[in-house]
Design a protein around this motif. Structure first.
Motif, PDB file in Angstrom:
ATOM      1  N   ASN A  58       0.809  -1.225   0.000  1.00 22.42           N
ATOM      2  CA  ASN A  58       0.000   0.000   0.000  1.00 22.42           C
ATOM      3  C   ASN A  58       0.841   1.273   0.000  1.00 22.42           C
ATOM      4  OD1 ASN A  58      -2.290  -1.592   0.034  1.00 22.42           O
ATOM      5  ND2 ASN A  58      -2.624  -1.372   2.225  1.00 22.42           N
ATOM      6  N   LYS A  59       2.038   1.235   0.571  1.00 21.94           N
ATOM      7  CA  LYS A  59       2.894   2.416   0.648  1.00 21.94           C
ATOM      8  C   LYS A  59       3.334   2.903  -0.727  1.00 21.94           C
ATOM      9  CE  LYS A  59       4.621   1.178   5.194  1.00 21.94           C
ATOM     10  NZ  LYS A  59       5.744   0.636   5.934  1.00 21.94           N
ATOM     11  N   VAL A  60       3.248   2.047  -1.732  1.00 21.40           N
ATOM     12  CA  VAL A  60       3.640   2.424  -3.093  1.00 21.40           C
ATOM     13  C   VAL A  60       2.807   3.609  -3.577  1.00 21.40           C
ATOM     14  CG1 VAL A  60       3.645   1.643  -5.500  1.00 21.40           C
ATOM     15  CG2 VAL A  60       4.540   0.160  -3.703  1.00 21.40           C
ATOM     16  N   ARG A  61       1.548   3.650  -3.201  1.00 26.86           N
ATOM     17  CA  ARG A  61       0.642   4.732  -3.633  1.00 26.86           C
ATOM     18  C   ARG A  61       1.101   6.107  -3.144  1.00 26.86           C
ATOM     19  NH1 ARG A  61      -1.840   3.239  -7.894  1.00 26.86           N
ATOM     20  NH2 ARG A  61      -3.017   1.333  -7.682  1.00 26.86           N
ATOM     21  N   ASN A  62       1.882   6.160  -2.074  1.00 25.25           N
ATOM     22  CA  ASN A  62       2.330   7.431  -1.509  1.00 25.25           C
ATOM     23  C   ASN A  62       3.630   7.953  -2.112  1.00 25.25           C
ATOM     24  OD1 ASN A  62       0.127   7.302   0.262  1.00 25.25           O
ATOM     25  ND2 ASN A  62       1.315   6.185   1.779  1.00 25.25           N
ATOM     26  N   LEU A  63       4.254   7.165  -2.992  1.00 26.50           N
ATOM     27  CA  LEU A  63       5.514   7.577  -3.600  1.00 26.50           C
ATOM     28  C   LEU A  63       5.284   8.606  -4.699  1.00 26.50           C
ATOM     29  CD1 LEU A  63       7.298   4.123  -4.003  1.00 26.50           C
ATOM     30  CD2 LEU A  63       7.728   5.838  -2.260  1.00 26.50           C
ATOM     31  N   SER A  64       6.222   9.507  -4.835  1.00 17.81           N
ATOM     32  CA  SER A  64       6.157  10.475  -5.938  1.00 17.81           C
ATOM     33  C   SER A  64       6.759   9.845  -7.185  1.00 17.81           C
ATOM     34  CB  SER A  64       6.923  11.744  -5.572  1.00 17.81           C
ATOM     35  OG  SER A  64       8.314  11.465  -5.520  1.00 17.81           O
ATOM     36  N   SER A  65       6.540  10.469  -8.327  1.00 13.39           N
ATOM     37  CA  SER A  65       7.080   9.939  -9.580  1.00 13.39           C
ATOM     38  C   SER A  65       8.604  10.015  -9.608  1.00 13.39           C
ATOM     39  CB  SER A  65       6.488  10.692 -10.771  1.00 13.39           C
ATOM     40  OG  SER A  65       6.788  12.071 -10.663  1.00 13.39           O
ATOM     41  N   ILE A  66       9.188  10.851  -8.780  1.00 18.93           N
ATOM     42  CA  ILE A  66      10.652  10.951  -8.704  1.00 18.93           C
ATOM     43  C   ILE A  66      11.235   9.747  -7.958  1.00 18.93           C
ATOM     44  CG2 ILE A  66      12.556  12.324  -7.739  1.00 18.93           C
ATOM     45  CD1 ILE A  66      10.699  14.780  -8.090  1.00 18.93           C
ATOM     46  N   GLU A  67      10.477   9.207  -7.011  1.00 20.45           N
ATOM     47  CA  GLU A  67      10.971   8.121  -6.163  1.00 20.45           C
ATOM     48  C   GLU A  67      10.948   6.755  -6.842  1.00 20.45           C
ATOM     49  OE1 GLU A  67       9.956   9.013  -1.670  1.00 20.45           O
ATOM     50  OE2 GLU A  67       8.215   9.458  -2.952  1.00 20.45           O
ATOM     51  N   SER A  68      10.149   6.597  -7.904  1.00 18.74           N
ATOM     52  CA  SER A  68      10.113   5.311  -8.597  1.00 18.74           C
ATOM     53  C   SER A  68       9.951   5.524 -10.093  1.00 18.74           C
ATOM     54  CB  SER A  68       8.973   4.435  -8.073  1.00 18.74           C
ATOM     55  OG  SER A  68       7.734   4.938  -8.485  1.00 18.74           O
ATOM     56  N   ASP A  69      10.488   4.578 -10.867  1.00 22.16           N
ATOM     57  CA  ASP A  69      10.387   4.647 -12.324  1.00 22.16           C
ATOM     58  C   ASP A  69       9.136   3.939 -12.830  1.00 22.16           C
ATOM     59  OD1 ASP A  69      12.730   6.114 -12.599  1.00 22.16           O
ATOM     60  OD2 ASP A  69      13.974   4.310 -12.679  1.00 22.16           O
ATOM     61  N   CYS A  70       8.737   2.876 -12.128  1.00 17.85           N
ATOM     62  CA  CYS A  70       7.521   2.168 -12.537  1.00 17.85           C
ATOM     63  C   CYS A  70       6.910   1.447 -11.347  1.00 17.85           C
ATOM     64  CB  CYS A  70       7.791   1.206 -13.685  1.00 17.85           C
ATOM     65  SG  CYS A  70       8.644  -0.300 -13.241  1.00 17.85           S
ATOM     66  N   ILE A  71       5.607   1.222 -11.453  1.00 15.59           N
ATOM     67  CA  ILE A  71       4.853   0.485 -10.442  1.00 15.59           C
ATOM     68  C   ILE A  71       4.268  -0.738 -11.130  1.00 15.59           C
ATOM     69  CG2 ILE A  71       2.853   0.530  -8.914  1.00 15.59           C
ATOM     70  CD1 ILE A  71       3.345   3.544  -8.583  1.00 15.59           C
ATOM     71  N   VAL A  72       4.479  -1.905 -10.531  1.00 14.38           N
ATOM     72  CA  VAL A  72       4.041  -3.164 -11.126  1.00 14.38           C
ATOM     73  C   VAL A  72       3.043  -3.859 -10.213  1.00 14.38           C
ATOM     74  CG1 VAL A  72       4.813  -5.406 -12.009  1.00 14.38           C
ATOM     75  CG2 VAL A  72       6.323  -3.431 -12.184  1.00 14.38           C
ATOM     76  N   ASN A  73       1.950  -4.352 -10.796  1.00 16.47           N
ATOM     77  CA  ASN A  73       1.020  -5.235 -10.100  1.00 16.47           C
ATOM     78  C   ASN A  73       1.041  -6.552 -10.880  1.00 16.47           C
ATOM     79  OD1 ASN A  73      -1.129  -6.793  -9.220  1.00 16.47           O
ATOM     80  ND2 ASN A  73      -2.497  -5.062  -8.946  1.00 16.47           N
ATOM     81  N   PRO A  74       1.698  -7.581 -10.349  1.00 17.20           N
ATOM     82  CA  PRO A  74       1.858  -8.837 -11.083  1.00 17.20           C
ATOM     83  C   PRO A  74       0.591  -9.677 -11.193  1.00 17.20           C
ATOM     84  CG  PRO A  74       2.686  -9.099  -8.884  1.00 17.20           C
ATOM     85  CD  PRO A  74       2.313  -7.650  -9.023  1.00 17.20           C
ATOM     86  N   PHE A  75      -0.469  -9.260 -10.500  1.00 12.82           N
ATOM     87  CA  PHE A  75      -1.727 -10.010 -10.513  1.00 12.82           C
ATOM     88  C   PHE A  75      -2.798  -9.341 -11.374  1.00 12.82           C
ATOM     89  CE2 PHE A  75       0.226 -10.893  -6.297  1.00 12.82           C
ATOM     90  CZ  PHE A  75       0.529 -12.224  -6.513  1.00 12.82           C
ATOM     91  N   LYS A  76      -2.446  -8.285 -12.069  1.00 14.27           N
ATOM     92  CA  LYS A  76      -3.421  -7.538 -12.865  1.00 14.27           C
ATOM     93  C   LYS A  76      -3.213  -7.856 -14.340  1.00 14.27           C
ATOM     94  CE  LYS A  76      -6.447  -4.239 -11.894  1.00 14.27           C
ATOM     95  NZ  LYS A  76      -7.539  -4.472 -11.021  1.00 14.27           N
ATOM     96  N   HIS A  77      -4.036  -8.751 -14.858  1.00 13.23           N
ATOM     97  CA  HIS A  77      -3.968  -9.149 -16.263  1.00 13.23           C
ATOM     98  C   HIS A  77      -5.361  -9.596 -16.688  1.00 13.23           C
ATOM     99  CE1 HIS A  77      -2.961 -11.641 -19.792  1.00 13.23           C
ATOM    100  NE2 HIS A  77      -1.926 -10.832 -19.901  1.00 13.23           N
ATOM    101  N   PRO A  78      -5.758  -9.330 -17.921  1.00 14.58           N
ATOM    102  CA  PRO A  78      -7.125  -9.688 -18.330  1.00 14.58           C
ATOM    103  C   PRO A  78      -7.416 -11.195 -18.402  1.00 14.58           C
ATOM    104  CG  PRO A  78      -5.921  -8.651 -20.142  1.00 14.58           C
ATOM    105  CD  PRO A  78      -5.046  -8.574 -18.938  1.00 14.58           C
ATOM    106  N   ARG A  79      -6.391 -12.037 -18.610  1.00 17.17           N
ATOM    107  CA  ARG A  79      -6.655 -13.472 -18.751  1.00 17.17           C
ATOM    108  C   ARG A  79      -6.143 -14.334 -17.607  1.00 17.17           C
ATOM    109  NH1 ARG A  79      -4.152 -15.492 -23.935  1.00 17.17           N
ATOM    110  NH2 ARG A  79      -2.525 -14.224 -23.092  1.00 17.17           N
TER     111      ARG A  79
END
Length: 166
Positions: A58-79
């Motif tokens: 949950n703490k990922v949501r509080n990061l600024s765009s400077i603090e991370s290059d990308c955010i990944v959710n490995p369980f989010k896929h249509p199939r």
């Protein structure tokens, strides 16, 4: 069982893991300890261009765009429920460690794993292996897969569940 696995098992609690596309819930069987967070991982490239983990959950949501290059959710896929195995494994491992709270010895729990969505048409053998390997990679010494209605954590007994569902 090796001596190390036996020692790890002494410091481990049986776990019930439920996974949705936007939620990872890990419950300690027989207690009220729960890790329930959004399965997110923030990554930032180091000076050599290799990704490093900045934050998980949950703490990922509080990061600024400077603090991370990308955010990944490995369980989010249509199939499929899991589309990035390595990230999913690290997030589950993080949840297991957070729940156990033991820092000096990796836990080795017995796990009941339940995918909560993407079950239309049944689960393939490949998906079963993926779920099992995901838990083993996170430190599990034994994994039971379960597909059905959510289980009540308060009267759940791992050994009894294993006898009834094997």
């Amino acid at each position: 069982m090796s001596i190390l696995k036996y020692i790890q098992s002494l410091f481990s609690t049986d776990l019930y893991i439920q996974v949705w596309g936007d939620r990872l819930k890990i419950s300690a069987i027989g207690s009220n300890k729960v890790y329930d967070e959004e399965p997110l991982m923030a990554l930032k490239d180091d000076k050599k261009g290799r990704p490093i983990v900045v934050q998980i959950g949950n703490k990922v949501r509080n990061l600024s765009s400077i603090e991370s290059d990308c955010i990944v959710n490995p369980f989010k896929h249509p199939r499929l429920l899991v589309h990035d195995f390595l990230v999913a494994e690290k997030i589950v491992m993080h949840g297991v460690k957070e729940l156990h709270g033991v820092k000096w010895l990796a836990p080795s729990p017995r796990i009941i794993f339940q995918p909560m969505e993407k079950l239309e048409g049944g689960v393939t053998g490949i998906e079963e292996r993926l779920y099992r390997e995901l838990c083993i990679g996170a430190g599990a010494r034994e994994v039971l897969l379960y597909y059905g209605a959510a289980l009540s954590i308060y009267n759940l007994d791992y050994d009894k569940f294993k006898r009834e569902h094997s």
